[in-house]
Enzyme design. Structure first.
Site, PDB file in Angstrom:
ATOM      1  N   THR A  61       0.847  -1.062  -0.074  1.00 55.86           N
ATOM      2  CA  THR A  61      -0.013  -0.130   0.053  1.00 55.86           C
ATOM      3  C   THR A  61       0.926   0.958   0.141  1.00 55.86           C
ATOM      4  O   THR A  61       2.098   1.095   0.293  1.00 55.86           O
ATOM      5  CB  THR A  61      -0.840  -0.050   1.445  1.00 55.86           C
ATOM      6  OG1 THR A  61      -1.631  -1.250   1.064  1.00 55.86           O
ATOM      7  CG2 THR A  61      -1.800   1.282   1.556  1.00 55.86           C
ATOM      8  N   THR A 119      -4.102   1.615  -2.350  1.00 55.79           N
ATOM      9  CA  THR A 119      -3.537   0.485  -2.337  1.00 55.79           C
ATOM     10  C   THR A 119      -4.184  -0.549  -3.696  1.00 55.79           C
ATOM     11  O   THR A 119      -5.193  -0.169  -4.176  1.00 55.79           O
ATOM     12  CB  THR A 119      -3.929  -0.177  -1.098  1.00 55.79           C
ATOM     13  OG1 THR A 119      -3.152  -1.473  -0.995  1.00 55.79           O
ATOM     14  CG2 THR A 119      -5.251  -0.702  -0.971  1.00 55.79           C
TER      15      THR A 119
HETATM   16  N1  GLY Z   1      -5.291  -3.928   1.789  1.00 53.50           N
HETATM   17  C1  GLY Z   1      -4.874  -3.278   2.938  1.00 53.50           C
HETATM   18  C2  GLY Z   1      -5.889  -2.686   3.484  1.00 53.50           C
HETATM   19  O1  GLY Z   1      -6.812  -1.990   3.069  1.00 53.50           O
HETATM   20  O2  GLY Z   1      -5.701  -2.628   4.913  1.00 53.50           O
END
Ligand code: GLY
Length: 576
Positions: free
Chosen positions: A386, A404
């Site tokens: 992310t 992300t």
């Molecule tokens: N994809 C990681 C989150 O959104 O926490």
């Protein structure tokens, strides 16, 4: 760290000593009339921190052109979609917390499950999860939220023309950018994933190998998509030929994304989650992120446990933090999309619940996670790919964006004609009962897959302020995000640490399950590790926890910007 070509923006080196020098210089420059001209009307300085020097430079360019923090943040995010493809994106989603004109707001541009999604779509005929199904290929992709989300953020709060804000990203994709050692390393680490899809390999594995660092990468298809986006907004991606190409690539590779899913996607403005932290006001991301709730719940316990009065870096401080996180992550089990969540801030940030949680904490012994149950009012969990960026402008407007694809390079499928990768965010749902997600988070029914639902996140873009003093920060790192962000925030607002020192400081983490404390080795130096073991903690040393990018505007207009030495990001200050 290369200087920004405009010669005025100061990119911040990461050594604390040099940071102090740059800050002093920035303060001096802020005071000096010789630098006042020629300045565009709104160019009253600002600060940008992101995961890539080219993206930070894009944000500074927009500030210098008179853009506000929102313009600069959107330009930075779009530049990341070009130069930081493992996480920056058009094919993923994210959250933005904004404080502008003294008002806080939160934009949810999280991906949604496609209309054809079902709770059992990641299970095989035997009812067991099929390895990889929620992670690899477009069946793992949620409906991308970034194209509509970044556009909406600018539409509501930006001041420069949209095309001007998109222009740095178009330029980077069209004219090329230099492949950094990090990008080369990330591509090498994800080579097997990218090699599965010929369109992904054609772009990111030219000749079958990662592009060498120092080579110039041009992305003509992505440049074309960004140019159309600059001209026509999200419809250039979510309808017409681009949407047809995305749906066709998905279908051809076993996915269920349709043109109707893409056209129907809408970002949602939500009330920022507000809480107080040691005399500061905080605006954080509400559901469908658990990040703000976890931080608010932890801080609420720490305030009640007298954490502030303990010495910085002491074992007692770590003990109380870890115990607060254990409880906040247990309560995370009940969280999900706002429409289906079994709890929320009304329950979990309720003063009575915070007091009860704080009272459960043994002052010297670890509580086994098996003894900590989620909030009982109802029956009844990222790698690092992310990315977070923070921007503050001269007026004190601040933006924190975390965005992300979920895992590095998302589901691995690049849609050739549009030039971008699709996410694998569906793995953030509870894809099978009791199955930990990519980040080891065990999640509850409230976060089951369902058409149109938003998968629970841990992302925690955060803005804190006291009077005119404003800090914006956040981090990648999946489950680590709330704890990492909280540690940096508390070092600044409780201990008065300089921003870079707060970002540099070693970190620890606990998330209920597994029942262990993850720690950077330096956090356990001086015998702290042994003391924690004696208190009953299982410790796991990890190479790094998170990658914080943070900015601060002090009253009077001196800026601080800090990129995390754990990554190759860059921070820059544009003096007033
Ligand atoms: N994809 C990681 C989150 O959104 O926490």
């Amino acid at each position: 760290m290369p200087p920004h070509p405009d010669g005025r923006a100061l990119l911040i080196p990461k050594s604390p000593r040099l940071v102090a020098v740059v800050l002093a210089a920035a303060a001096l420059l802020a005071a000096g009339p010789s630098l006042a001209a020629p300045v565009a009307p709104a160019a009253r300085g600002g600060a940008v921190a992101s995961a890539a020097p080219d993206a930070t430079a894009a944000g500074l360019e927009i500030l210098r052109a008179g853009g506000n923090a929102v313009d600069a943040a959107v330009a930075t995010a779009l530049a990341l979609a070009v130069v930081h493809p493992e996480a920056g994106n058009l094919g993923g989603g994210g959250f933005a917390v904004v404080r502008i004109g003294g008002q806080a707001a939160a934009l949810d541009f999280r991906e949604t499950a496609p209309a054809a999604a079902t709770p059992t779509m990641y299970l095989g005929a035997n009812g067991q999860p099929v390895p990889g199904r929620s992670l690899v290929g477009p069946l793992a992709a949620g409906v991308p939220g970034s194209p509509a989300g970044l556009f909406e953020l600018h539409r509501r709060f930006g001041v420069l023309p949209w095309a001007q804000v998109v222009a740095p990203a178009v330029r980077l994709a069209r004219d090329g950018f230099v492949v950094t050692p990090r990008l080369r390393g990330e591509i090498a680490a994800s080579r097997a994933l990218l090699a599965r899809f010929p369109a992904s390999a054609a772009v990111w594995l030219p000749g079958g190998v990662p592009p060498p660092s120092g080579s110039v990468m041009k992305l003509p298809e992505l440049a074309g998509t960004l140019a159309a986006y600059a001209e026509r907004g999200p419809a250039a991606i979510t309808t017409g030929a681009a949407a047809a190409a995305i749906a066709a690539a998905s279908r051809a590779n076993g996915g269920i994304l349709t043109e109707a899913d893409l056209a129907a996607y809408a970002p949602v403005w939500r009330d920022a989650l507000r809480f107080a932290a040691f005399g500061w006001k905080v605006a954080a991301m509400p559901l469908p992120s658990s990040g703000g709730i976890i931080m608010g719940e932890s801080v609420g316990m720490l305030e009640r446990l007298g954490w502030r009065t303990l010495p910085a870096g002491s074992v007692q401080r770590i003990h109380l933090e870890v115990e607060s996180w254990r409880r906040a992550y247990a309560d995370r089990f009940l969280l999900g999309d706002p429409a289906t969540t079994l709890a929320g801030p009304a329950q979990l940030l309720d003063p009575a619940w915070l007091a009860r949680r704080a009272a459960e904490v043994d002052p010297v012994r670890a509580t086994p996670s098996t003894a900590v149950r989620p909030w009982p009012g109802s029956a009844g969990a990222e790698r690092r790919e992310t990315t977070h960026l923070s921007v503050v402008d001269g007026a004190g407007n601040a933006v924190a964006i975390t965005t992300t694809l979920n895992g590095a390079f998302g589901c691995g499928l690049l849609v050739g004609p549009v030039g971008f990768l699709l996410n694998n965010e569906m793995d953030d749902f509870a894809t099978a009962p009791g199955k930990p997600n990519l980040y080891g988070l065990v999640q509850g029914l409230a976060n089951a897959v369902g058409p149109g639902k938003r998968m629970l996140s841990s992302m925690a873009p955060t803005i804190a302020w006291r009077g005119e003093d404003v800090v914006a920060l956040g981090s990648p790192g999946g489950a680590y995000i709330p704890t990492v962000t909280e540690q940096v925030l508390l070092a600044v607002i409780v201990d008065g640490a300089a921003l870079q020192a707060a970002v540099d400081a070693p970190r620890v983490h606990q998330q209920w399950l597994p029942d262990e404390v993850a720690a950077e080795a330096a956090a356990l130096a001086g015998g702290l590790g042994d003391t924690l073991r004696r208190r009953g903690y299982a410790l796991r040393i990890v190479p790094r926890l998170g990658e914080v990018n943070a900015v601060r505007r002090h009253p009077g207009g001196v800026f601080e910007a800090a990129a995390d030495p754990r990554g190759p990001g860059a921070a820059g200050v544009l003096p007033r």
